[in-house]
Design a protein around this motif. Sequence first.
Motif, PDB file in Angstrom:
ATOM      1  N   GLN A 155       0.823  -1.199   0.000  1.00 46.62           N
ATOM      2  CA  GLN A 155       0.000   0.000   0.000  1.00 46.62           C
ATOM      3  C   GLN A 155       0.868   1.265   0.000  1.00 46.62           C
ATOM      4  N   VAL A 156       1.917   1.236   0.840  1.00 48.27           N
ATOM      5  CA  VAL A 156       2.784   2.420   0.925  1.00 48.27           C
ATOM      6  C   VAL A 156       3.453   2.688  -0.417  1.00 48.27           C
ATOM      7  N   VAL A 157       4.061   1.625  -0.997  1.00 49.79           N
ATOM      8  CA  VAL A 157       4.764   1.813  -2.275  1.00 49.79           C
ATOM      9  C   VAL A 157       3.771   2.222  -3.364  1.00 49.79           C
ATOM     10  N   THR A 158       2.573   1.615  -3.359  1.00 47.73           N
ATOM     11  CA  THR A 158       1.557   1.974  -4.358  1.00 47.73           C
ATOM     12  C   THR A 158       1.172   3.442  -4.234  1.00 47.73           C
ATOM     13  N   ASN A 159       0.947   3.906  -3.019  1.00 49.37           N
ATOM     14  CA  ASN A 159       0.577   5.315  -2.817  1.00 49.37           C
ATOM     15  C   ASN A 159       1.667   6.255  -3.315  1.00 49.37           C
ATOM     16  N   LEU A 160       2.925   5.926  -2.960  1.00 50.10           N
ATOM     17  CA  LEU A 160       4.023   6.817  -3.346  1.00 50.10           C
ATOM     18  C   LEU A 160       4.184   6.857  -4.864  1.00 50.10           C
ATOM     19  N   VAL A 161       4.142   5.681  -5.531  1.00 50.95           N
ATOM     20  CA  VAL A 161       4.338   5.652  -6.990  1.00 50.95           C
ATOM     21  C   VAL A 161       3.125   6.284  -7.686  1.00 50.95           C
ATOM     22  N   SER A 162       1.918   5.997  -7.171  1.00 48.56           N
ATOM     23  CA  SER A 162       0.722   6.587  -7.780  1.00 48.56           C
ATOM     24  C   SER A 162       0.736   8.099  -7.667  1.00 48.56           C
ATOM     25  N   VAL A 166      11.541   6.887  -3.442  1.00 50.57           N
ATOM     26  CA  VAL A 166      10.693   7.041  -4.641  1.00 50.57           C
ATOM     27  C   VAL A 166      10.750   8.515  -5.041  1.00 50.57           C
ATOM     28  N   SER A 167      11.291   8.787  -6.197  1.00 50.26           N
ATOM     29  CA  SER A 167      11.424  10.184  -6.660  1.00 50.26           C
ATOM     30  C   SER A 167      10.789  10.326  -8.037  1.00 50.26           C
ATOM     31  N   ASP A 168      10.422  11.581  -8.382  1.00 48.28           N
ATOM     32  CA  ASP A 168       9.796  11.844  -9.675  1.00 48.28           C
ATOM     33  C   ASP A 168      10.361  13.152 -10.231  1.00 48.28           C
ATOM     34  N   THR A 169       9.962  13.479 -11.457  1.00 47.05           N
ATOM     35  CA  THR A 169      10.403  14.719 -12.111  1.00 47.05           C
ATOM     36  C   THR A 169       9.246  15.689 -12.254  1.00 47.05           C
ATOM     37  N   GLY A 170       8.290  15.608 -11.315  1.00 42.37           N
ATOM     38  CA  GLY A 170       7.122  16.469 -11.369  1.00 42.37           C
ATOM     39  C   GLY A 170       7.398  17.860 -10.829  1.00 42.37           C
ATOM     40  N   PRO A 171       6.327  18.585 -10.485  1.00 40.00           N
ATOM     41  CA  PRO A 171       6.486  19.977 -10.044  1.00 40.00           C
ATOM     42  C   PRO A 171       7.013  20.112  -8.617  1.00 40.00           C
ATOM     43  N   GLY A 172       7.086  19.004  -7.833  1.00 40.54           N
ATOM     44  CA  GLY A 172       7.572  19.098  -6.462  1.00 40.54           C
ATOM     45  C   GLY A 172       6.436  19.331  -5.475  1.00 40.54           C
ATOM     46  N   LEU A 173       6.819  19.581  -4.208  1.00 41.68           N
ATOM     47  CA  LEU A 173       5.856  19.731  -3.111  1.00 41.68           C
ATOM     48  C   LEU A 173       5.685  21.195  -2.773  1.00 41.68           C
ATOM     49  N   ASP A 174       4.417  21.642  -2.679  1.00 39.59           N
ATOM     50  CA  ASP A 174       4.154  23.040  -2.305  1.00 39.59           C
ATOM     51  C   ASP A 174       4.490  23.295  -0.834  1.00 39.59           C
ATOM     52  N   ASP A 175       4.091  22.358   0.052  1.00 37.34           N
ATOM     53  CA  ASP A 175       4.322  22.547   1.495  1.00 37.34           C
ATOM     54  C   ASP A 175       4.695  21.194   2.098  1.00 37.34           C
ATOM     55  N   PRO A 176       5.984  20.833   2.114  1.00 41.66           N
ATOM     56  CA  PRO A 176       6.390  19.502   2.609  1.00 41.66           C
ATOM     57  C   PRO A 176       5.944  19.219   4.041  1.00 41.66           C
ATOM     58  N   ASP A 177       5.725  20.256   4.847  1.00 39.75           N
ATOM     59  CA  ASP A 177       5.357  20.027   6.257  1.00 39.75           C
ATOM     60  C   ASP A 177       3.922  19.554   6.419  1.00 39.75           C
ATOM     61  N   LYS A 178       3.073  19.727   5.378  1.00 42.77           N
ATOM     62  CA  LYS A 178       1.663  19.376   5.511  1.00 42.77           C
ATOM     63  C   LYS A 178       1.260  18.144   4.700  1.00 42.77           C
ATOM     64  N   ILE A 179       2.206  17.542   4.001  1.00 45.71           N
ATOM     65  CA  ILE A 179       1.819  16.505   3.046  1.00 45.71           C
ATOM     66  C   ILE A 179       1.237  15.259   3.736  1.00 45.71           C
TER      67      ILE A 179
END
Length: 572
Positions: free
Chosen positions: A461-468, A498-511
Amino acid sequence: MRRIFALMLFTLLALGSASVAWWLGYRSALLQVADRGDAYLRAAADQLVAQLTNYRLVAVRLADHPLVVGLAAGDDVPVDTLFRQAADQTGALEIAYHDLKEGRLAASDMDRDLSMPEDRAALARAATGALGFAHGLAGGDGSRVFVFMAPVFDQGRPVGAVSVRVDLEAVEESGWRGSPHVAFFTDDQARIFVSNRSELLFQSLDGASLVPEARNRTAGIEVWRLDEGRYVPDKAAYRSRDLPVIGLKGHVLVSTEPADRIAALQAAVVAALFLAFGAIIYLSSERRRALAQANAGLEMRVADRTEALARANENLRHEVIERQDAEAALRRAQADLVQAGKLTALGQMSAGISHELNQPLMAIRSFSENAGTFLDKNRPADARANLHRISDLAHRMARIIKNLRAFARQETEPVSDIDIVAVVETTLELLEPRFLETGASLRWSAPPPVRVSGGEVRLQQVVTNLVSNALDAMAAQDGAREVEITVSQHGTDVWLRVSDTGPGLDDPDKIFDPFYTTKTVGTSEDGMGLGLSISYGLVQSFGGEIKGQNRDGAGAVFTVKLRAAQIEEAVA
């Protein structure tokens, strides 16, 4: 009334049990007292017989002495000196020679007459050639005397006898006087002639003088109750035995006080146990009674409070009637709050379940469509493989639902050792259609198996959530779409990135906050913001950590830190 009846019944039970304990203890201890009495009487009788036997041997040996044989033959020989020396050496009261016709001819002390009527029977027995013995009171001073008469022969026939007289008081003093047990010996007339208690001498057991106040038998043991002074027990076990060797009968009285004390102690212990048990029961019942009273009082107070609240509601109702405008506003606000609560609850349930089951359902749909295509192309083996995958996904969905319910109830599946590389491979197989749909590429080089402490389905579940999430983040961009997954071990920890080339995180403290999401509502990638929150809780349940941050350049990277199972076992 019931409590009084119960108390009486418990008291009778306690008294009955204590009585039984007393009886059993008394019976067992009385048998031991009787055994001690038998042993003491046997020892006292053996000692008395042994002491008297020594004097019998003196009489027999002197009867064979040459001087005594010469005197019996009519010679004028001085045997008085012989008798005096023998009396001094043996402690005999008197040693004398008796002619069957002429009477006493010589003695250790001719001036002292210690004859007694019982001598005639002993001398008559000696006249037959046998050893005679008798006991009685000496004629001179009334001393208790035991006499042996050994026959003296002349030319093969008895002509006289040597008498050896023993002072029985001296025998008592040198033997067993002062013993805690009362011992006495009676003659054929039931008269006490020898005893370690002087106050019992010359009393009779035939009912004339020594008469027990009561006699009873317990466990085959005769018990006497007496009143014979301070040195004779008031209650004693009676034992006896015959002593034909000296013509007496031995008796012993052993105090039953130890048996009474043991029985009383056992009865007291049983009674104390019953009292303690009864006290515990009583205290418990009183406590239940107090609790019942307190509960009744509480119910009364609740009833009073309910009545007061009803009156307050009635007053409030009157006030609301008086303020109809305020009532209308309040009703609208209440309706809005109820509707919002319903929507929130429905949103939490549907969002959580749909988020966790959406991907397997999409895979099941894709595999089912492919299976149909394979059947159309007459490729049953490939269709069967897809059906097996659909079955596996269905089982996995059931396990996911089970783990979601356990997570919602704050339950934890047993943690085991699993291969995280295999978990990643399974997840990528599940999400393969998503990669094709989004056109994203994958950078993943499977290392050798790495075992961690966790749950297989929950880690999927964790890996699926992160990749999704990574695929959703890159879905709308025009540039390169790439997901990179790495597994590495650092001492006792295993890191999954798990890393991506997307736009990144707006607020890492709230994710990881519930319902926090940056997805556009109404699009295919919309969400309720529960995926990362659920993943955070799952990783923590394994004793691990998860964090997310922006990459240098573009994109985001999530790091999951877990405990390495094999290293942890080696350390333990």
